[in-house]
Motif scaffolding. Sequence first.
Motif, PDB file in Angstrom:
ATOM      1  N   GLU A 182       0.861  -1.169   0.000  1.00  0.00           N
ATOM      2  CA  GLU A 182       0.000   0.000   0.000  1.00  0.00           C
ATOM      3  C   GLU A 182       0.905   1.228   0.000  1.00  0.00           C
ATOM      4  O   GLU A 182       1.725   1.393   0.913  1.00  0.00           O
ATOM      5  N   LEU A 183       0.803   2.065  -1.014  1.00  0.00           N
ATOM      6  CA  LEU A 183       1.625   3.269  -1.140  1.00  0.00           C
ATOM      7  C   LEU A 183       0.728   4.494  -1.054  1.00  0.00           C
ATOM      8  O   LEU A 183      -0.383   4.504  -1.588  1.00  0.00           O
ATOM      9  N   ASP A 184       1.216   5.526  -0.403  1.00  0.00           N
ATOM     10  CA  ASP A 184       0.472   6.776  -0.265  1.00  0.00           C
ATOM     11  C   ASP A 184       1.454   7.908  -0.518  1.00  0.00           C
ATOM     12  O   ASP A 184       2.408   8.097   0.241  1.00  0.00           O
ATOM     13  N   ALA A 185       1.255   8.632  -1.621  1.00  0.00           N
ATOM     14  CA  ALA A 185       2.199   9.675  -2.016  1.00  0.00           C
ATOM     15  C   ALA A 185       1.490  11.008  -2.191  1.00  0.00           C
ATOM     16  O   ALA A 185       0.415  11.079  -2.788  1.00  0.00           O
ATOM     17  N   VAL A 186       2.117  12.052  -1.669  1.00  0.00           N
ATOM     18  CA  VAL A 186       1.660  13.422  -1.904  1.00  0.00           C
ATOM     19  C   VAL A 186       2.715  14.090  -2.779  1.00  0.00           C
ATOM     20  O   VAL A 186       3.901  14.086  -2.445  1.00  0.00           O
ATOM     21  N   LEU A 243       8.240  15.867  -7.398  1.00  0.00           N
ATOM     22  CA  LEU A 243       8.708  15.790  -6.025  1.00  0.00           C
ATOM     23  C   LEU A 243       7.576  15.207  -5.196  1.00  0.00           C
ATOM     24  O   LEU A 243       6.445  15.708  -5.249  1.00  0.00           O
ATOM     25  N   ARG A 244       7.862  14.134  -4.442  1.00  0.00           N
ATOM     26  CA  ARG A 244       6.808  13.506  -3.647  1.00  0.00           C
ATOM     27  C   ARG A 244       7.308  13.096  -2.273  1.00  0.00           C
ATOM     28  O   ARG A 244       8.504  12.918  -2.050  1.00  0.00           O
ATOM     29  N   ARG A 245       6.332  12.937  -1.376  1.00  0.00           N
ATOM     30  CA  ARG A 245       6.553  12.362  -0.048  1.00  0.00           C
ATOM     31  C   ARG A 245       5.722  11.092  -0.026  1.00  0.00           C
ATOM     32  O   ARG A 245       4.503  11.137  -0.188  1.00  0.00           O
ATOM     33  N   ALA A 283       9.333   4.199   1.254  1.00  0.00           N
ATOM     34  CA  ALA A 283       9.017   5.442   1.949  1.00  0.00           C
ATOM     35  C   ALA A 283      10.173   6.433   1.884  1.00  0.00           C
ATOM     36  O   ALA A 283      11.339   6.061   1.931  1.00  0.00           O
ATOM     37  N   GLY A 284       9.823   7.700   1.745  1.00  0.00           N
ATOM     38  CA  GLY A 284      10.824   8.756   1.750  1.00  0.00           C
ATOM     39  C   GLY A 284      10.382   9.932   0.912  1.00  0.00           C
ATOM     40  O   GLY A 284       9.232  10.031   0.487  1.00  0.00           O
ATOM     41  N   ARG A 285      11.308  10.835   0.708  1.00  0.00           N
ATOM     42  CA  ARG A 285      11.125  11.978  -0.188  1.00  0.00           C
ATOM     43  C   ARG A 285      11.845  11.629  -1.481  1.00  0.00           C
ATOM     44  O   ARG A 285      13.004  11.216  -1.462  1.00  0.00           O
ATOM     45  N   VAL A 337      16.240  11.042  -7.100  1.00  0.00           N
ATOM     46  CA  VAL A 337      17.031  11.410  -5.928  1.00  0.00           C
ATOM     47  C   VAL A 337      16.141  11.141  -4.724  1.00  0.00           C
ATOM     48  O   VAL A 337      15.017  11.640  -4.648  1.00  0.00           O
ATOM     49  N   ARG A 338      16.658  10.357  -3.778  1.00  0.00           N
ATOM     50  CA  ARG A 338      15.861   9.949  -2.621  1.00  0.00           C
ATOM     51  C   ARG A 338      16.473  10.468  -1.338  1.00  0.00           C
ATOM     52  O   ARG A 338      17.687  10.510  -1.192  1.00  0.00           O
ATOM     53  N   ALA A 339      15.599  10.822  -0.426  1.00  0.00           N
ATOM     54  CA  ALA A 339      16.007  11.232   0.911  1.00  0.00           C
ATOM     55  C   ALA A 339      15.067  10.538   1.902  1.00  0.00           C
ATOM     56  O   ALA A 339      13.959  10.136   1.539  1.00  0.00           O
ATOM     57  N   PRO A 340      15.484  10.400   3.144  1.00  0.00           N
ATOM     58  CA  PRO A 340      14.623   9.754   4.142  1.00  0.00           C
ATOM     59  C   PRO A 340      13.303  10.506   4.323  1.00  0.00           C
ATOM     60  O   PRO A 340      13.198  11.705   4.044  1.00  0.00           O
ATOM     61  N   LEU A 341      12.308   9.784   4.813  1.00  0.00           N
ATOM     62  CA  LEU A 341      10.997  10.357   5.095  1.00  0.00           C
ATOM     63  C   LEU A 341      11.138  11.442   6.158  1.00  0.00           C
ATOM     64  O   LEU A 341      11.823  11.251   7.165  1.00  0.00           O
ATOM     65  N   SER A 342      10.524  12.597   5.888  1.00  0.00           N
ATOM     66  CA  SER A 342      10.584  13.714   6.832  1.00  0.00           C
ATOM     67  C   SER A 342       9.332  14.568   6.671  1.00  0.00           C
ATOM     68  O   SER A 342       8.616  14.453   5.679  1.00  0.00           O
TER      69      SER A 342
END
Length: 158
Positions: free
Chosen positions: A42-46, A62-64, A70-72, A86-91
């Motif tokens: 189950e994925l949920d992206a904004v 660009l998504r969260r 999971a991540g940015r 390009v990925r960054a940790p969830l924040s």
Amino acid sequence: MSRTKRETERKYEVPPADDTPWLPDLGEVDGVASVVGNGLEELDAVYYDTADLRPAGASAALRRRTGGDAGRHLELPLTGDGREEVRAPLSDTVPAALRDLTLSGSRGEELRPVVRIRSRRSTRHLLDPEGAVLAELSLDRVRAQSLSAGRTRAAHTS
């Protein structure tokens, strides 16, 4: 800390058949020794963009996301049908490194939530005789909701 990944993604629309779209026997494809299912996610992206959707117009996103990966994530177009992610940790806030990379596309305009996409994803790996992954196949049932004025919803399977 952010990291990058280059990928080629192709999207196809499949006809729905009850809850699981029909697939041919992918184990019969040359070079594919086996197909391994990885279950459901189950994925949920904004998704974030400017009011005039400048980054989207330049094929950037660009998504969260919560769920499987999971991540940015910032997706940037490459020549052809490839892209760099390009990925960054969830924040809770957009990390400075990703925000800085969006400046050329956003021209300094505020990034705001524009759409929410919730997906139910079924993933399969196509493996060679040694067990290495040749390709990943994802089947998504997607629900989209506009977060802008005049909200609308849509559902789609691909």
